[in-house]
Design a protein around this motif. Structure first.
Motif, PDB file in Angstrom:
ATOM      1  N   PRO A   2       0.834  -1.213   0.000  1.00 39.63           N
ATOM      2  CA  PRO A   2       0.000   0.000   0.000  1.00 39.63           C
ATOM      3  C   PRO A   2       0.866   1.260   0.000  1.00 39.63           C
ATOM      4  O   PRO A   2       2.034   1.205   0.390  1.00 39.63           O
ATOM      5  N   SER A   5       1.486   6.931   4.028  1.00 37.13           N
ATOM      6  CA  SER A   5       0.475   7.940   4.392  1.00 37.13           C
ATOM      7  C   SER A   5       0.793   9.313   3.798  1.00 37.13           C
ATOM      8  O   SER A   5      -0.086  10.140   3.613  1.00 37.13           O
ATOM      9  N   ASP A   9      -2.848  10.415  -2.299  1.00 38.00           N
ATOM     10  CA  ASP A   9      -3.894   9.430  -2.559  1.00 38.00           C
ATOM     11  C   ASP A   9      -4.884  10.039  -3.559  1.00 38.00           C
ATOM     12  O   ASP A   9      -5.440  11.109  -3.311  1.00 38.00           O
ATOM     13  N   HIS A  82       7.118   4.109  -2.214  1.00 39.82           N
ATOM     14  CA  HIS A  82       5.696   3.826  -1.963  1.00 39.82           C
ATOM     15  C   HIS A  82       4.858   5.099  -1.981  1.00 39.82           C
ATOM     16  O   HIS A  82       3.994   5.295  -1.133  1.00 39.82           O
ATOM     17  N   ASN A  84       2.751   7.788  -4.955  1.00 43.82           N
ATOM     18  CA  ASN A  84       1.829   7.497  -6.060  1.00 43.82           C
ATOM     19  C   ASN A  84       2.534   7.482  -7.432  1.00 43.82           C
ATOM     20  O   ASN A  84       2.841   8.541  -8.003  1.00 43.82           O
TER      21      ASN A  84
END
Ligand code: MG
Length: 378
Positions: A2, A5, A9, A82, A84
């Motif tokens: 995933p 944070s 997103d 990690h 986008n």
């Protein structure tokens, strides 16, 4: 794996200027990437100079193949961090579409001419106008209707814009840093062109190998290692292998130092990345030094090489002649621009028209309109 944070997103995007229904299987950044690839400005990159014109070789980089290399490295870096990768890829693919003909020399000339009229030319701001206005492909909106983060990254990936100087850009949060996906683009761009220019410059026989080893320690140690492993190997393949190691070293350095900066800063989300006083994507001091010596070498030994300088001077003279001619004869531009030149600032319209040209088209226009020998460059 995933996303972290602090990654952007896509579900938290500030969205498009003209709302559109979502797509069943492509997220908004993937759609932006696809829209960039389908744009006319993107296709024109093929006939815009990076460093070498096609006079030197058919297999040297042009601005399109450079862009693909930037996109490939950007995906790798985004994947390793990690963050986008769809957003990073869209930003990489769009990062050079505002470039005028003839590389940085063309950009400087246009900027100089625009300043005479109280204006400016900046390829990032031009890219924003391309995706907002000049691309006419869709029934429902002008431009490509890209998401906020892609438009923001187009202007902010390589520099900050003081809010007081650019009130027209206020919506792009000029006082804040862009998301990490945009922050990596400028450094990836540098890695891509520094290594590629070394490759093409060497292939063009414009660079001296011993000088390269003497002046660029990071290449020298990479080559020494390759030479130890395979002393009998073909020289050009050993060169390639050393260059590959330099590229890998710079990319790894960028990933590792950016990861360290993120951890040290304690940022936990995109809003804190935005509010952080400095950009977090960066090389360590050591790797920045390696990158700087490569850059210094290319500046001193390649970009100022008499063969490239002479060609650049001729190209820029052609661009200048065409700019002055069209300023005096705006009716010689295509109807859309000629009409616009009646009402809008004429020099801005001429600048936009010329900035959109490929190198070949500009030289053809010079030949047709001015009949000059400027076309000898090709
Ligand atoms: Mg670039």
């Amino acid at each position: 794996m995933p996303l972290e944070s602090y990654a952007m997103d896509v579900r938290r995007s500030r969205g498009r200027r003209y709302p559109e229904p979502s797509h069943p299987y492509r997220n908004a950044y993937a759609r932006d990437r696809d829209r960039v690839i389908h744009s006319r400005a993107f296709r024109r990159l093929e006939a815009k100079t990076q460093v070498f014109t096609t006079r030197f070789s058919d297999h040297f980089r042009n601005r399109l193949t450079h862009t693909l290399e930037v996109a490939q490295i950007a995906r790798t870096v985004a994947g390793a961090l990690h963050i986008n990768a769809d957003l990073a890829e869209a930003l990489a693919l769009v990062h050079d579409i505002g470039h005028p003909p003839f590389g940085h020399a063309g950009e400087s000339l246009l900027d100089a001419r625009m300043r005479e009229h109280g204006g400016r030319f900046d390829h990032n701001l031009h890219a924003l106008r391309i995706v907002e206005q000049f691309e006419q492909r869709y029934l429902d909106f002008p431009g490509l209707n890209l998401t906020f983060e892609v438009r923001e990254g187009i202007i902010k990936h390589s520099r900050d814009y003081p809010p007081a100087e650019f009130p027209a850009l206020a919506e792009y949060l000029l006082g804040e840093r862009p998301p990490l996906e945009a922050q990596i683009i400028d450094l990836v761009d540098e890695i891509a062109y520094n290594t590629a220019d070394l490759d093409d410059g060497f292939e063009a026989h414009l660079l001296d190998f011993d000088q390269l080893r003497a002046e660029v320690p990071v290449f020298d140690s990479a080559f020494a290692e390759v030479d130890r492993r395979c002393p009998q190997g073909r020289h050009k393949l050993k060169f390639n292998e050393a260059l590959k190691r330099v590229l890998d070293h710079l990319v790894t350095g960028l990933i590792e130092n950016t990861r360290r900066q993120i951890q040290a800063s304690g940022v936990k989300d995109v809003e804190s990345v935005r509010r952080h006083p400095a950009r977090l994507a960066s090389f360590s001091a050591e790797v920045a030094g390696h990158n700087a010596s490569l850059k210094r070498f290319l500046n001193a030994r390649l970009y100022s090489h008499p063969i490239l300088a002479e060609e650049r001077d001729r190209s820029v003279a052609a661009l200048d002649a065409l700019f002055r001619f069209l300023l005096e004869h705006p009716d010689r531009m295509p109807k859309y621009y000629a009409d616009l030149a009646q009402s809008a600032h004429r020099h801005r319209v001429v600048c936009d028209y010329i900035a959109g040209m490929t190198d070949h088209y500009l030289l053809r226009q010079c030949h047709e309109l001015l009949g000059t020998s400027a076309t000898r460059t090709q």
